[in-house]
Design a protein around this motif. Structure first.
Motif, PDB file in Angstrom:
ATOM      1  N   GLN A 101       1.333  21.868   4.215  1.00  0.00           N
ATOM      2  CA  GLN A 101       2.661  21.738   4.844  1.00  0.00           C
ATOM      3  C   GLN A 101       2.965  20.315   5.277  1.00  0.00           C
ATOM      4  OE1 GLN A 101       2.795  24.338   8.228  1.00  0.00           O
ATOM      5  NE2 GLN A 101       3.021  26.183   6.984  1.00  0.00           N
ATOM      6  N   VAL A 102       1.934  19.631   5.807  1.00  0.00           N
ATOM      7  CA  VAL A 102       2.204  18.304   6.399  1.00  0.00           C
ATOM      8  C   VAL A 102       1.891  17.160   5.432  1.00  0.00           C
ATOM      9  CG1 VAL A 102       1.775  19.190   8.718  1.00  0.00           C
ATOM     10  CG2 VAL A 102      -0.094  18.074   7.480  1.00  0.00           C
ATOM     11  N   THR A 103       1.558  17.498   4.178  1.00  0.00           N
ATOM     12  CA  THR A 103       1.198  16.469   3.202  1.00  0.00           C
ATOM     13  C   THR A 103       2.393  16.146   2.331  1.00  0.00           C
ATOM     14  OG1 THR A 103      -1.124  17.116   3.146  1.00  0.00           O
ATOM     15  CG2 THR A 103      -0.305  15.954   1.223  1.00  0.00           C
ATOM     16  N   ASP A 104       2.509  14.865   2.022  1.00  0.00           N
ATOM     17  CA  ASP A 104       3.560  14.422   1.119  1.00  0.00           C
ATOM     18  C   ASP A 104       2.882  13.509   0.113  1.00  0.00           C
ATOM     19  OD1 ASP A 104       6.035  14.268   0.147  1.00  0.00           O
ATOM     20  OD2 ASP A 104       6.932  13.177   1.821  1.00  0.00           O
ATOM     21  N   GLY A 105       2.336  14.073  -0.926  1.00  0.00           N
ATOM     22  CA  GLY A 105       1.563  13.271  -1.875  1.00  0.00           C
ATOM     23  C   GLY A 105       0.561  14.177  -2.557  1.00  0.00           C
ATOM     24  N   PHE A 106      -0.716  14.008  -2.201  1.00  0.00           N
ATOM     25  CA  PHE A 106      -1.724  14.918  -2.762  1.00  0.00           C
ATOM     26  C   PHE A 106      -2.769  15.256  -1.708  1.00  0.00           C
ATOM     27  CE2 PHE A 106      -3.593  10.712  -3.515  1.00  0.00           C
ATOM     28  CZ  PHE A 106      -4.944  10.892  -3.244  1.00  0.00           C
ATOM     29  N   VAL A 133       0.859  -1.187   0.000  1.00  0.00           N
ATOM     30  CA  VAL A 133       0.000   0.000   0.000  1.00  0.00           C
ATOM     31  C   VAL A 133       0.901   1.245   0.000  1.00  0.00           C
ATOM     32  CG1 VAL A 133      -1.661   1.328   1.385  1.00  0.00           C
ATOM     33  CG2 VAL A 133      -1.895  -1.161   1.189  1.00  0.00           C
ATOM     34  N   ASP A 134       0.530   2.253  -0.796  1.00  0.00           N
ATOM     35  CA  ASP A 134       1.343   3.471  -0.890  1.00  0.00           C
ATOM     36  C   ASP A 134       0.829   4.597  -0.013  1.00  0.00           C
ATOM     37  OD1 ASP A 134       3.169   2.786  -3.286  1.00  0.00           O
ATOM     38  OD2 ASP A 134       1.165   2.257  -3.975  1.00  0.00           O
ATOM     39  N   GLY A 135      -0.465   4.575   0.296  1.00  0.00           N
ATOM     40  CA  GLY A 135      -1.015   5.672   1.074  1.00  0.00           C
ATOM     41  C   GLY A 135      -2.331   5.320   1.705  1.00  0.00           C
ATOM     42  N   VAL A 136      -2.750   6.167   2.647  1.00  0.00           N
ATOM     43  CA  VAL A 136      -4.048   5.959   3.292  1.00  0.00           C
ATOM     44  C   VAL A 136      -4.806   7.285   3.350  1.00  0.00           C
ATOM     45  CG1 VAL A 136      -3.247   4.036   4.732  1.00  0.00           C
ATOM     46  CG2 VAL A 136      -3.180   6.340   5.643  1.00  0.00           C
ATOM     47  N   ILE A 137      -6.126   7.161   3.380  1.00  0.00           N
ATOM     48  CA  ILE A 137      -6.995   8.312   3.593  1.00  0.00           C
ATOM     49  C   ILE A 137      -7.929   7.923   4.730  1.00  0.00           C
ATOM     50  CG2 ILE A 137      -8.671   9.899   2.564  1.00  0.00           C
ATOM     51  CD1 ILE A 137      -7.664   9.055  -0.212  1.00  0.00           C
ATOM     52  N   LEU A 138      -7.773   8.596   5.860  1.00  0.00           N
ATOM     53  CA  LEU A 138      -8.622   8.320   7.029  1.00  0.00           C
ATOM     54  C   LEU A 138      -9.305   9.646   7.389  1.00  0.00           C
ATOM     55  CD1 LEU A 138      -5.930   6.271   9.005  1.00  0.00           C
ATOM     56  CD2 LEU A 138      -7.940   5.312   7.860  1.00  0.00           C
ATOM     57  N   PRO A 139     -10.432   9.958   6.734  1.00  0.00           N
ATOM     58  CA  PRO A 139     -11.024  11.298   6.846  1.00  0.00           C
ATOM     59  C   PRO A 139     -11.333  11.741   8.265  1.00  0.00           C
ATOM     60  CG  PRO A 139     -12.118  10.028   5.138  1.00  0.00           C
ATOM     61  CD  PRO A 139     -11.207   9.084   5.846  1.00  0.00           C
ATOM     62  N   ASP A 140     -11.615  10.791   9.165  1.00  0.00           N
ATOM     63  CA  ASP A 140     -11.984  11.238  10.515  1.00  0.00           C
ATOM     64  C   ASP A 140     -10.832  11.118  11.514  1.00  0.00           C
ATOM     65  OD1 ASP A 140     -12.178   8.475  10.309  1.00  0.00           O
ATOM     66  OD2 ASP A 140     -13.927   8.303  11.611  1.00  0.00           O
ATOM     67  N   GLU A 192      -3.666  14.792  15.978  1.00  0.00           N
ATOM     68  CA  GLU A 192      -3.361  13.447  16.482  1.00  0.00           C
ATOM     69  C   GLU A 192      -2.386  12.729  15.545  1.00  0.00           C
ATOM     70  OE1 GLU A 192      -5.988   9.556  17.508  1.00  0.00           O
ATOM     71  OE2 GLU A 192      -6.893  11.498  17.971  1.00  0.00           O
ATOM     72  N   TYR A 193      -2.641  12.888  14.251  1.00  0.00           N
ATOM     73  CA  TYR A 193      -1.742  12.278  13.258  1.00  0.00           C
ATOM     74  C   TYR A 193      -0.328  12.826  13.415  1.00  0.00           C
ATOM     75  CZ  TYR A 193       0.651  11.508   8.844  1.00  0.00           C
ATOM     76  OH  TYR A 193       1.595  11.176   7.901  1.00  0.00           O
ATOM     77  N   LEU A 194      -0.221  14.159  13.503  1.00  0.00           N
ATOM     78  CA  LEU A 194       1.100  14.787  13.583  1.00  0.00           C
ATOM     79  C   LEU A 194       1.837  14.366  14.850  1.00  0.00           C
ATOM     80  CD1 LEU A 194       0.234  18.381  12.301  1.00  0.00           C
ATOM     81  CD2 LEU A 194       1.354  16.522  11.048  1.00  0.00           C
ATOM     82  N   GLU A 195       1.079  14.314  15.941  1.00  0.00           N
ATOM     83  CA  GLU A 195       1.707  14.005  17.228  1.00  0.00           C
ATOM     84  C   GLU A 195       2.102  12.530  17.346  1.00  0.00           C
ATOM     85  OE1 GLU A 195       0.559  14.370  21.928  1.00  0.00           O
ATOM     86  OE2 GLU A 195      -0.497  15.655  20.508  1.00  0.00           O
ATOM     87  N   HIS A 196       1.217  11.636  16.883  1.00  0.00           N
ATOM     88  CA  HIS A 196       1.435  10.217  17.170  1.00  0.00           C
ATOM     89  C   HIS A 196       1.883   9.361  15.989  1.00  0.00           C
ATOM     90  CE1 HIS A 196      -0.212  10.786  21.143  1.00  0.00           C
ATOM     91  NE2 HIS A 196      -1.311  11.335  20.626  1.00  0.00           N
ATOM     92  N   TYR A 197       1.496   9.726  14.779  1.00  0.00           N
ATOM     93  CA  TYR A 197       1.664   8.753  13.688  1.00  0.00           C
ATOM     94  C   TYR A 197       2.499   9.205  12.500  1.00  0.00           C
ATOM     95  CZ  TYR A 197      -2.174   6.904  16.428  1.00  0.00           C
ATOM     96  OH  TYR A 197      -2.947   6.471  17.471  1.00  0.00           O
ATOM     97  N   LYS A 198       2.742  10.508  12.366  1.00  0.00           N
ATOM     98  CA  LYS A 198       3.431  10.971  11.157  1.00  0.00           C
ATOM     99  C   LYS A 198       4.815  10.331  11.021  1.00  0.00           C
ATOM    100  CE  LYS A 198       4.452  15.038   8.333  1.00  0.00           C
ATOM    101  NZ  LYS A 198       5.569  14.413   7.677  1.00  0.00           N
TER     102      LYS A 198
END
Length: 262
Positions: free
Chosen positions: A166-171, A120-127, A132-138
């Motif tokens: 700024q925090v996106t790497d893709g689209f 898998v190359d990417g994920v989209i988790l709209p909610d 939280e993403y930046l702090e825990h998972y980026k």
């Protein structure tokens, strides 16, 4: 490990077609056939939906496909196995899209590792909240070369769009209207104004337009503004009624891209 999304986008390609469908729909084993058919028909990105019992942002078409997929016995662990299978023959970007709940149940770290390992190359988790993403998972996602895509809509403030950029790497996923998903015939003036507004922001990342793209006209209009478009509900409808998946998928992809009728 290369990331196919970044490779695709770095070529400044226009007219990118990303196709969304729900894993395990219409039948449990159809995921692989559909993905292979999309790749050979000329789709650029495959977006596979993780079935969930309460898909609140989705319209009736995708909601119904989630219900069928879950009844068929579709689970996230099974989807990851299916991606491994798809990767034997398919080399275009694969994105898993879904609500955060099934991913939390699976375990986000385990999910990220298993998904990346499966191809898998990417994920989209709209909610999933951005903070939280930046702090825990980026860090984790970056280490696995997994792109995470955020959604923006006509009501998203410029400040937030800039932060997402700024925090996106893709689209970036530009939702065309503040509504649920679903095929619509054409864009309204206020949607075109919104596409213009994003275009004029000169973002670092390209954006793909989704929600309401269902035919060659809406696809070409979207690609005048963004790098491409995402087709979901109209495709799920086609799958539901198809008697011959390979043939129908091929005709549909060609009609979206070239305007040929089925």
């Amino acid at each position: 490990m290369k990331n196919r999304i970044k490779t695709l986008l770095s070529n400044n390609k226009k007219g990118i077609l990303s196709m969304y469908f729900t894993a395990g729909f219409p039948a449990l084993k159809d995921t692989v056939t559909i993905a292979e058919s999309l790749a050979s028909a000329g789709a650029d990105i495959i977006e596979i939906g993780i079935p969930y019992s309460d898909p609140v942002a989705d319209g009736p078409t995708i909601q119904a496909s989630n219900t069928v997929a879950l009844k068929n016995g579709m689970r996230l662990s099974m989807l990851i196995e299916q991606v491994k299978q798809i990767r034997k023959t398919v080399d275009i970007p694969i994105i898993l899209m879904g609500y955060i709940n099934p991913v939390l149940q699976y375990g986000i770290e385990k999910f990220a590792k298993d998904a990346a390992e499966a191809g898998v190359d990417g994920v989209i988790l709209p909610d999933m909240p951005m903070d939280e993403y930046l702090e825990h998972y980026k860090k984790l996602f970056d280490s696995l070369n997994l792109s995470n895509t955020f959604l923006i809509s006509p009501t998203t403030s410029e400040e937030r769009i800039r932060k997402i950029d700024q925090v996106t790497d893709g689209f970036i996923y530009a939702v065309s209207a503040s509504s649920i998903t679903g095929a619509k015939g054409k864009f309204e003036k206020q949607q075109l104004d919104y596409f213009d507004r994003i275009k004029n922001m000169k973002l670092r990342n390209p954006y793909l337009i989704g929600f309401g793209i269902s035919n060659h006209d809406t696809f070409s209009m979207a690609t005048k503004y963004g790098a491409g478009a995402i087709v979901g509900s109209a495709f799920v409808d086609l799958l539901k009624n198809s008697k011959d998946l390979k043939r129908d998928i091929s005709a549909f992809v060609k009609s979206l891209k070239n305007g040929q009728s089925h």
